[in-house]
Write an enzyme that holds these catalytic residues in place. Structure first.
Site, PDB file in Angstrom:
ATOM      1  N   ARG A  39       8.993   2.007  -8.297  1.00 39.16           N
ATOM      2  CA  ARG A  39       8.008   0.937  -8.083  1.00 39.16           C
ATOM      3  C   ARG A  39       6.876   1.004  -9.105  1.00 39.16           C
ATOM      4  O   ARG A  39       6.302  -0.025  -9.485  1.00 39.16           O
ATOM      5  CB  ARG A  39       7.462   1.017  -6.649  1.00 39.16           C
ATOM      6  CG  ARG A  39       6.560  -0.166  -6.248  1.00 39.16           C
ATOM      7  CD  ARG A  39       6.303  -0.163  -4.741  1.00 39.16           C
ATOM      8  NE  ARG A  39       5.524  -1.309  -4.290  1.00 39.16           N
ATOM      9  CZ  ARG A  39       4.225  -1.279  -3.997  1.00 39.16           C
ATOM     10  NH1 ARG A  39       3.537  -0.147  -4.110  1.00 39.16           N
ATOM     11  NH2 ARG A  39       3.604  -2.370  -3.591  1.00 39.16           N
ATOM     12  N   ILE A  66       2.093  -7.584  -6.079  1.00 40.52           N
ATOM     13  CA  ILE A  66       3.386  -6.985  -5.733  1.00 40.52           C
ATOM     14  C   ILE A  66       3.253  -6.707  -4.226  1.00 40.52           C
ATOM     15  O   ILE A  66       2.242  -6.164  -3.780  1.00 40.52           O
ATOM     16  CB  ILE A  66       3.644  -5.703  -6.575  1.00 40.52           C
ATOM     17  CG1 ILE A  66       4.954  -5.028  -6.189  1.00 40.52           C
ATOM     18  CG2 ILE A  66       2.516  -4.697  -6.498  1.00 40.52           C
ATOM     19  CD1 ILE A  66       5.387  -3.924  -7.176  1.00 40.52           C
ATOM     20  N   SER A  67       4.244  -7.144  -3.443  1.00 42.66           N
ATOM     21  CA  SER A  67       4.134  -7.024  -1.981  1.00 42.66           C
ATOM     22  C   SER A  67       4.133  -5.562  -1.528  1.00 42.66           C
ATOM     23  O   SER A  67       4.578  -4.676  -2.263  1.00 42.66           O
ATOM     24  CB  SER A  67       5.301  -7.739  -1.315  1.00 42.66           C
ATOM     25  OG  SER A  67       5.361  -9.083  -1.717  1.00 42.66           O
ATOM     26  N   HIS A  68       3.650  -5.327  -0.279  1.00 47.35           N
ATOM     27  CA  HIS A  68       3.727  -3.989   0.334  1.00 47.35           C
ATOM     28  C   HIS A  68       5.189  -3.528   0.308  1.00 47.35           C
ATOM     29  O   HIS A  68       6.072  -4.325   0.636  1.00 47.35           O
ATOM     30  CB  HIS A  68       3.352  -4.055   1.815  1.00 47.35           C
ATOM     31  CG  HIS A  68       1.916  -4.302   2.088  1.00 47.35           C
ATOM     32  ND1 HIS A  68       1.319  -5.514   1.894  1.00 47.35           N
ATOM     33  CD2 HIS A  68       0.963  -3.481   2.581  1.00 47.35           C
ATOM     34  CE1 HIS A  68       0.048  -5.423   2.245  1.00 47.35           C
ATOM     35  NE2 HIS A  68      -0.196  -4.207   2.666  1.00 47.35           N
TER      36      HIS A  68
END
Ligand code: SAH
Length: 216
Positions: A39, A66-68
């Site tokens: 990530r 950027i999403s959780h």
């Protein structure tokens, strides 16, 4: 150039996955994908890389996030992707969700409406050898040229379910979309039944950046 993926990063990733398991991500294929995809390589600013394996959303430039990891994990789990299924993603963003979809075996088509992000993420995914068909466009319209899709995932908060997305879903196909305004959305799991009717189940509250109607 790609930022190195060290043993330290791998260790942090394993810890993140242990945390996500406790948060209800239990699908083994999804957990494996979260363990595999670095990530931190999707972060714009290297100063924040140490934050990459915390369960937080993060700025990726162009006012987007950027999403959780827990949200990416949950949406992917809800999609229950079989190898080779055609998946349409709305909101390519950083490309992290795209990489997770790739890791679970999806054949991906992804749309991004911000040109700078589209260009940057296309380059990044190519450099990571992640195969996905990307375009710069408006996700409200779906992608008729490649329809129908087995699965569709929307990674921005939509004010309503765009009709084109339901149309472009296969029979028994599934669309996962956060619906709501004012910064809060409810996750909608939309299934297209044999007779073409739409069935909707709602699963939990989320906070996404908005799905925008007009390009800037
Ligand atoms: N999947 C992404 C999440 C990015 S945030 C990730 O893992 O990083 C949502 C993204 O949706 C943003 O990049 C935003 O620019 C994009 N977006 C917003 N409205 C859109 C629209 N109408 N069509 C396509 N993309 C859109």
């Amino acid at each position: 150039m790609l930022i190195e993926d060290t043993y330290r990063h791998k260790g942090l990733r394993n810890r993140m996955v242990d945390d996500l398991l406790k948060k209800g991500i239990t699908d083994l294929k999804v957990l494996e994908a979260l363990r595999k995809v670095p990530r931190h390589q999707f972060f714009q600013d290297q100063i924040f890389i140490q934050k990459a394996y915390e369960d937080i959303a993060f700025q990726i430039g162009e006012g987007q996030t950027i999403s959780h990891p827990s949200t990416v994990g949950l949406q992917t789990q809800l999609l229950s992707i079989q190898k080779g299924e055609k998946v349409l993603e709305i909101g390519t963003g950083s490309g992290y969700q795209t990489a997770i979809l790739h890791a679970v075996g999806a054949k991906i088509f992804s749309i991004e409406r911000q040109h700078a992000l589209f260009v940057r993420t296309k380059k990044l995914l190519e450099s990571m050898q992640i195969k996905a068909t990307l375009t710069f466009g408006d996700g409200y319209l779906g992608w008729p040229a490649f329809a129908p899709f087995d699965k569709i995932i929307v990674t921005a908060g939509a004010p309503f379910i765009p009709p084109a997305l339901c149309e472009q879903l296969k029979i028994n196909g599934k669309l996962i979309i956060p619906v709501g305004t004012n910064g809060v959305q409810l996750m909608h799991i939309v299934t297209k039944k044999e007779n073409g009717e739409i069935d909707i189940v709602i699963d939990g509250e989320f906070k996404f950046v908005p799905l925008l109607a007009d390009r800037n």
